[in-house]
Design a protein around this motif. Structure first.
Motif, PDB file in Angstrom:
ATOM      1  N   UNK A 164     -11.318  -9.455   1.176  1.00 17.18           N
ATOM      2  CA  UNK A 164      -9.969  -9.832   1.628  1.00 17.18           C
ATOM      3  C   UNK A 164      -9.896  -9.844   3.146  1.00 17.18           C
ATOM      4  N   UNK A 179      -1.390  -2.602  -7.517  1.00 18.49           N
ATOM      5  CA  UNK A 179      -0.392  -3.429  -6.843  1.00 18.49           C
ATOM      6  C   UNK A 179      -0.714  -3.653  -5.380  1.00 18.49           C
ATOM      7  N   UNK A 180      -1.218  -2.612  -4.709  1.00 21.23           N
ATOM      8  CA  UNK A 180      -1.315  -2.690  -3.252  1.00 21.23           C
ATOM      9  C   UNK A 180      -2.747  -2.663  -2.711  1.00 21.23           C
ATOM     10  N   UNK A 181      -3.715  -2.450  -3.592  1.00 17.40           N
ATOM     11  CA  UNK A 181      -5.122  -2.351  -3.153  1.00 17.40           C
ATOM     12  C   UNK A 181      -5.309  -1.214  -2.157  1.00 17.40           C
ATOM     13  N   UNK A 182      -4.617  -0.085  -2.389  1.00 18.02           N
ATOM     14  CA  UNK A 182      -4.784   1.083  -1.530  1.00 18.02           C
ATOM     15  C   UNK A 182      -5.799   2.030  -2.166  1.00 18.02           C
ATOM     16  N   UNK A 193      -5.565   2.049   3.546  1.00 23.48           N
ATOM     17  CA  UNK A 193      -5.659   0.610   3.325  1.00 23.48           C
ATOM     18  C   UNK A 193      -6.516   0.002   4.428  1.00 23.48           C
ATOM     19  N   UNK A 194      -6.899  -1.249   4.231  1.00 18.80           N
ATOM     20  CA  UNK A 194      -7.778  -1.907   5.187  1.00 18.80           C
ATOM     21  C   UNK A 194      -7.093  -3.171   5.683  1.00 18.80           C
TER      22      UNK A 194
END
Lengths: 693, 295
Positions: free
Chosen positions: A251, A281-284, A300-301
Motif C-alpha cells: 500500500x 477495517x483500518x490495517x493497523x 500504522x504505516x
C-alpha cells in the motif's frame, strides 16, 4: 556485447493483494521469453510498488545466439513419387521450412529413411525483438481481476499510465492503450516528480531519489525496523500478522511507521473485537503490553515521509474512535439478545436453498452429534454438553457484531454464551466447533467442541454431495476439502475410535430422516469415501510419507484413520530404515501374486504339507497369525509389521525349495491356499506390491 | 470551509473540467449512482461529463439523529466522466487540494474496493480513497451497468460529503458540522433524521408499502411497453426505495430478499437495454457534438 533491459509498467494503484504475484509473473514471463528468444543474460530482478511492476535484466546479449537445428520431414517413401520426383508433400515441407528441396538430406530413423533439413539461423539484434516481445508479455499477463478503462478494448489489472522500456540507453518502441514507452518514470505521488532513467542500472536509485523504494524487501525491512524501534522505545509488543504486513507493504511506496491511541474505556470490549476492527477495517497493527494484554494504542504505516505525523495520527484516531463506538454499540446491543430469540432468527437465514435454513442445519448438527456421542461412548454428562453445544452453536450468527465482522463467528458466541450463563465447556465448545478453521489450525480441545465440529462439517459435506456440489479441480466454493481434512485431522489427533463409514452413516441417517427431499444414491457413500481417501492421502504425504507407501497402506483400507496413519508411518519407517526390508516386501509380493491363483474357499489341509519348507512356513504363519492380528487391532502398527516380517525367512525358504504349481492338483491347491491365507493377513497391513524401490 | 463552500468548491472545480452541473434528481434514491444522469447516461458510446450533489436515502442507516456518524439521508457529490480520462486520479487529487487538503501533510491512499450494486446490475472496479485512514471517496471504473458491458468506460467519483466535512472541519458529530456560518447541519437536518427514523422503523405501513412496490413495478413495466425509458426508470427508483423501506422495517425475510432484488434488477436491465435502443434510434446525438465541451 550486452546491455541491461529495464521494463517498468506504471499503473494506477494495483490492489495490494495482487502485487507480489503480478511481480513474480512479470519476472517469469521475461525470463521465459529471453530463453525462448535465445538471449543470454545475467539474471532478472523484479520490483513492485502499488503503482508499478518492473523488471531489470542484467547484461542481456545484444544479439540472439545462432542456432542450427535439424528438422525432420516426411519419409523417403512419401517424399518421392513413382518417378523419383519430389512429391507434393516434400515440396510443401520445403516451403514450410523456407528451404529448397536441394537442401534435403536423408537419414534413417528406426529403420525408415526420412528427409531432413538443417536450418541454421543467425541470431538477430535483440533490440529488434524487444518491442514485440514486451508487448506480448504485457498482453499475456493475467490477474485475478481485470478491468477496462477509457475507450480502450484492453484488459489489465488497473489502467496503465506510463511505461519505461530501455535497452541500455535506447528506448524500446512500445505503445499500449495510447501509452508510449519512454525513459521517464514517475516518483512518489506527492513527494516525488517525474524522473529520467538514463540507463537501467540507475533505476532503483533514480526512484529512491523520488521517494519510491521499488525493492519490496527493502520496504519490508524498513517497516519492520520502524515497528521494532517503536516497540523497543515504548516497551510494547506489536503483533505483526504476516498477511497484514504483506498488504501494508503493497500500500506504500515510502513507508513511515507511526502510532496512535484510543480511549482505554474501549478495552472493556473483548480484545478480539478490537483487534479485528483495527486489522480488518483500518490495517493497523495492534499493540500489546509485556503481559500480553492489549494496550490502547495502534501502529500504522503512512505512504510518505515523517512530515506532520501528528496530524495523520489524529486523523486515524478519529476514524478508529468511530469504528470502536460502533463495535461498543453492537456489543451492548447483542447482550440484550436472548439466546433463544437468536435461535428463532436462524430459521429465517437461508443456509442453502436446497438444504434449508440455518435452523434446519442446526437441527441436523444436533442429531448427528448425538449419534456420534453414542458411537464414541461418551459419558452422559459429556453427551449433554454435546447436545447443548449443538443446539446453540450458531446463535451468534444473528448478532450485530458477527454481522459486522463475520470472522468473529464463534468468538462472539463463546463470549456471549458465557455472559448468558452457559457452562464453561459449552461456551468454549461454541468457539471450538469451527476448528480447525485453516490448515495448521488447532483442533477443538473440549469433547463437545470436537463432536459438534465433526457433526457440523460432515453435515455440510453430506448435504453438498447429496445435491451434486462435489469439488472438482479448483472449484470448491464451500471449502469441502478443508472441512474433510478437518475431520481427518480431528479423528487422528484425538485418536478417536470411529470409522469414516460410521461418521457417514450418522450424517446420512439424519439427512434421510430430517430432509423432506431424498437425494441419496448408492454412489453417494462411494463418492464420500473416495473424497475422504484423497484427504487421508494428502495428510500422509504432508507428513512426509512417500507416495508409494501411501498407496500401499491405503490399499489395505482407510476407513479407520488412526489405523491407516499408524500403518503408513510404520511402513515408511521400515522402507527407509530397516536393512533387509526389501526381502520381506519381495517375499510378501510374491505370496500375493501366487495367492491370486488360489481357488476361493479352499481350506488348508496340514496333512498335505509334505515338504519341510512348506511345513515350516505353515508353522511360522500359525505362530504369528494371532499376535499379528491382535497387534493390528490394538493399533500397534509397528509391532504388527515386525511380526509380519517374521515370515520373511520361511517364505524365502519356501520359494527356494517348494514348487508351488505341483502336478498333483490337491497338493497345488493346498499350497495356494496356504499362500492365500498368508496373503489375507499381509493385505490387512498393506498391498506390498505397490512399493517402489 | 463550511459544507456549502465545499459543495461550491467542488462544483466550480468540476465545472472547470467541462462537467455540466445538474441539480439533485427529484426521486428518492439510495446513491448518486442511481440518478439517471449516471445510471442511464453512463451507457452507450456517447461521451458524458456531469457533476451534481445527491441527497441519498438509506433508511436502514437511520439512527434517530443520535449516532454521530450514521444518517438516514446523507449527501454525495458525484462526478461521472465517460470515457474515463487518463489523468483522472490527478484531477481528483487536485480537487482535494481545492478543498484545502494538502496531500503532503496527510496520508492519502487508494485502497482496492470493488463496487457492486446487484439490484441495478452494476459492477465496477476501483478504490476507496483514504484520508488519514478515513474513507472519503469511492472511485470506480464502471465495467457493467444495468447488466450491459460499459464501453467506453465511465469513471465515477463519489465524495462522501459528511465524512469529508467532518475531517475538514474537525468535528466529531455530523450534526455539529457547519452548513454555513451560524447554521449547523443539525439545524437543517436533525428533525428530519429523527422523524424519518421513527417513520421507517415504527410507523411505516408495511401493507401499503408492499402494495406500492407492486404498483410501481407494474407501472414501470407499462411505461417500458411504451418505450418510455425515463418515466419507467422513475418507477424503478421508487420500487428500490420502497424495498429499502420494507427491508429496514424487517418486513422482508432473507429468502424473499433475493426475490425482491431480482425483480428490481430485471426492471433495471430492461430499462438500460431500452435506453440504449432509443439512443441508437436517435443516432447517439452526443457523438456528433465533437469539439463541443463534452468531449
Amino acid at each position: 556485447m550486452s546491455k541491461d533491459i529495464l521494463f517498468e509498467i506504471g499503473l494506477e494503484e494495483i490492489p495490494a493483494r495482487f502485487i507480489r504475484a503480478a511481480m513474480e509473473q512479470l519476472k517469469d514471463r521475461i525470463a521465459k521469453w529471453l530463453e525462448a528468444s535465445r538471449i543470454s543474460h545475467n539474471g532478472v530482478s523484479a520490483y513492485a510498488t502499488p503503482r508499478r511492476l518492473a523488471v531489470l535484466v542484467k547484461d542481456a546479449a545484444e544479439r540472439q545466439e545462432d542456432v542450427s537445428e535439424e528438422v525432420k520431414g516426411p519419409s523417403r517413401k512419401i517424399a518421392l513419387d513413382a518417378s523419383g520426383e519430389w512429391s507434393k508433400a516434400a515440396l510443401g515441407f520445403a516451403r514450410s521450412q523456407g528451404v529448397a528441396p536441394e537442401q534435403f538430406t536423408f537419414k534413417e530413423l528406426a529403420g525408415v529413411e526420412y528427409i531432413y533439413v538443417t536450418k541454421s539461423s543467425t541470431g538477430i539484434e535483440t533490440a529488434s525483438l524487444l518491442s514485440e516481445g514486451l508487448t506480448g508479455i504485457v498482453n499475456a499477463m493475467t490477474f485475478p481481476k481485470n478491468m477496462r478503462w477509457g475507450a480502450y478494448d484492453f484488459k489489465f489489472v488497473r489502467p496503465i499510465r506510463w511505461m519505461v522500456a530501455l535497452f541500455g540507453q535506447e528506448i524500446i518502441d512500445l505503445t499500449i492503450t495510447g501509452v508510449k514507452a519512454g525513459n521517464v518514470s514517475r516518483g512518489h505521488r506527492f513527494l516525488g516528480k517525474e524522473t529520467v532513467i538514463a540507463e537501467p542500472a540507475l533505476y532503483v536509485e533514480a526512484l529512491r531519489s523520488q521517494h519510491v523504494l521499488v525493492d519490496v524487501k527493502e520496504r519490508e525491512e524498513l517497516i519492520l525496523s520502524g515497528i521494532n524501534k517503536l516497540a523497543e522505545e515504548k516497551s510494547w509488543k506489536i503483533a505483526i500478522k504476516e498477511d497484514l504486513l504483506e498488504e501494508v507493504l503493497f500500500l506504500v511506496e515510502t513507508p513511515t511507521v507511526l502510532f496512535g491511541t484510543f480511549d482505554p474505556a474501549f478495552l472493556n470490549i473483548p480484545q478480539d473485537v478490537l483487534i479485528t476492527s483495527m486489522r480488518e477495517h483500518q490495517r493497523y497493527f495492534p499493540v500489546f503490553g509485556e503481559d500480553g494484554k492489549l494496550l490502547p494504542f495502534f501502529v500504522t504505516v503512512r505512504n510518505g515521509n515523517a512530515v506532520s505525523l501528528d496530524v495523520i495520527a489524529k486523523g486515524n484516531e478519529k476514524v478508529l474512535r468511530a469504528r470502536l463506538q460502533d463495535a461498543k454499540f453492537f456489543y451492548e446491543e447483542d447482550q440484550k439478545l436472548q439466546i433463544n430469540d437468536a435461535l428463532a432468527k436462524l430459521e429465517n437465514i437461508v443456509y442453502h436453498e436446497e438444504l434449508g435454513s440455518v435452523g434446519d442445519k442446526v437441527r441436523r448438527i444436533r442429531a448427528i452429534a448425538d449419534r456420534l456421542a453414542v458411537k464414541l461412548a461418551l459419558p452422559a454428562s459429556t453427551a449433554a454438553e454435546v447436545s447443548r453445544t449443538a443446539d446453540i452453536c450458531k446463535f451468534d450468527l444473528v448478532t450485530q457484531m458477527v454481522g459486522e465482522f463475520p470472522e468473529l463467528q464463534g468468538t462472539m458466541g463463546e463470549d456471549y454464551a458465557r455472559k448468558a450463563g452457559e457452562a464453561d465447556n459449552v461456551s468454549k465448545a461454541i468457539f471450538e466447533h469451527y476448528q480447525p478453521r485453516f490448515a495448521g489450525d488447532a483442533v477443538p480441545s473440549t469433547e463437545a467442541g470436537l463432536v459438534v465440529s465433526l457433526a457440523d462439517k460432515i453435515d455440510t459435506i453430506v448435504g453438498c454431495f447429496s445435491i451434486g456440489i462435489i469439488p472438482t479441480g479448483s472449484q470448491d466454493p464451500y471449502a469441502l476439502r478443508r472441512q474433510a481434512a478437518g475431520i481427518v485431522q480431528m479423528v487422528l489427533e484425538h485418536q478417536l475410535s470411529i470409522s469414516l463409514q460410521e461418521i457417514f452413516a450418522a450424517a446420512l441417517e439424519v439427512h434421510e430422516s430430517l430432509r423432506s427431499e431424498k437425494h441419496f444414491t448408492p454412489e453417494l457413500r462411494i463418492n464420500l469415501y473416495e473424497f475422504f481417501g484423497l484427504r487421508v492421502k494428502r495428510l500422509l504425504s504432508d507428513n512426509n510419507v512417500r507416495y508409494d507407501v501411501v498407496d500401499a497402506a491405503t490399499a489395505a483400507g482407510f476407513d479407520d484413520i488412526v489405523d491407516v496413519v499408524g500403518r503408513s508411518l510404520a511402513l515408511m519407517n521400515a522402507v527407509t530404515g530397516v536393512a533387509d526390508f526389501k526381502i520381506t516386501v519381495d517375499s510378501l509380493t510374491r505370496v500375493s501374486n501366487l495367492a491370486a491363483k488360489a481357488a476361493e474357499g479352499t481350506v488348508i489341509d496340514p496333512s498335505l504339507l509334505k515338504e519341510e519348507a512348506e511345513q515350516k512356513l505353515y508353522q511360522t504363519w500359525q505362530s504369528i497369525h494371532d499376535p499379528y492380528r491382535e497387534a493390528l487391532t490394538a493399533l500397534h502398527a509397528a509391532e504388527a509389521l515386525q511380526i509380519l516380517s517374521g515370515l520373511k525367512d520361511a517364505v524365502t525358504g519356501f520359494f527356494d525349495s517348494v514348487m508351488v504349481m505341483a502336478e498333483d492338483e490337491a497338493v497345488r491347491a493346498n499350497r495356494l491356499a496356504l499362500l492365500s491365507g498368508i496373503n489375507a493377513d499381509s493385505r490387512l497391513f498393506a498391498d506390498f506390491g505397490k512399493l517402489v524401490w | 470551509m463550511n459544507f456549502q463552500q465545499m459543495i461550491l468548491t467542488l462544483q466550480q472545480f468540476w465545472a472547470a473540467q467541462n462537467c455540466i452541473l445538474v441539480q439533485p434528481y427529484d426521486t428518492e434514491k439510495g446513491a448518486g449512482t442511481m440518478n439517471p444522469m449516471t445510471f442511464l447516461r453512463s451507457l452507450g458510446p456517447e461521451p458524458w461529463k456531469v457533476a451534481y450533489v445527491e441527497p441519498s436515502r438509506r433508511p436502514s442507516d437511520g439512527r434517530y439523529g443520535e449516532n454521530p456518524n450514521r444518517l438516514y439521508q446523507h449527501h454525495q457529490f458525484q462526478v461521472i466522466i465517460k470515457p474515463s480520462p487518463d489523468n483522472i486520479q490527478e484531477l481528483y487529487l487536485d480537487s482535494l487540494k481545492a478543498l484545502g487538503v494538502d496531500p503532503l501533510l496527510h496520508d492519502v491512499r487508494f485502497v482496492e474496493d470493488n463496487w457492486e450494486n446487484p439490484s441495478l446490475g452494476c459492477a465496477g472496479l476501483g478504490w476507496e480513497v483514504w484520508l488519514d485512514g478515513m474513507e472519503i471517496t469511492q472511485f470506480t471504473y464502471f465495467q457493467q451497468v444495468g447488466g450491459i458491458e460499459a464501453s467506453p468506460v465511465a469513471v465515477e467519483i463519489t465524495y462522501g460529503m459528511e465524512r469529508l466535512a467532518s475531517y475538514i472541519q474537525d468535528k466529531e458529530n455530523v450534526f455539529d458540522l457547519e452548513w454555513v456560518d451560524g447554521m449547523t447541519y443539525g439545524d437543517v437536518f436533525h428533525q428530519p433524521e429523527v422523524e424519518h427514523s421513527t417513520y421507517t422503523f415504527e410507523v411505516s405501513d408495511v401493507k401499503m408499502l408492499f402494495t406500492l412496490f407492486n404498483t410501481y413495478e407494474e407501472e414501470a413495466r407499462r411505461a417500458m411497453e411504451n418505450h418510455l425509458v425515463f418515466p419507467a426508470y422513475d418507477y424503478v427508483l421508487k420500487c428500490s426505495h420502497t424495498f429499502n423501506l420494507l427491508d429496514a422495517r424487517g418486513a422482508i425475510s432473507v429468502t424473499e430478499r433475493t426475490g425482491f432484488i431480482t425483480r428490481v434488477r430485471n426492471l433495471a436491465r430492461t430499462v438500460a437495454a431500452t435506453y440504449l435502443e432509443e439512443r441508437e434510434k436517435l443516432g447517439f446525438p452526443l457523438l456528433k457534438k465533437e469539439g463541443a465541451d463534452l468531449v
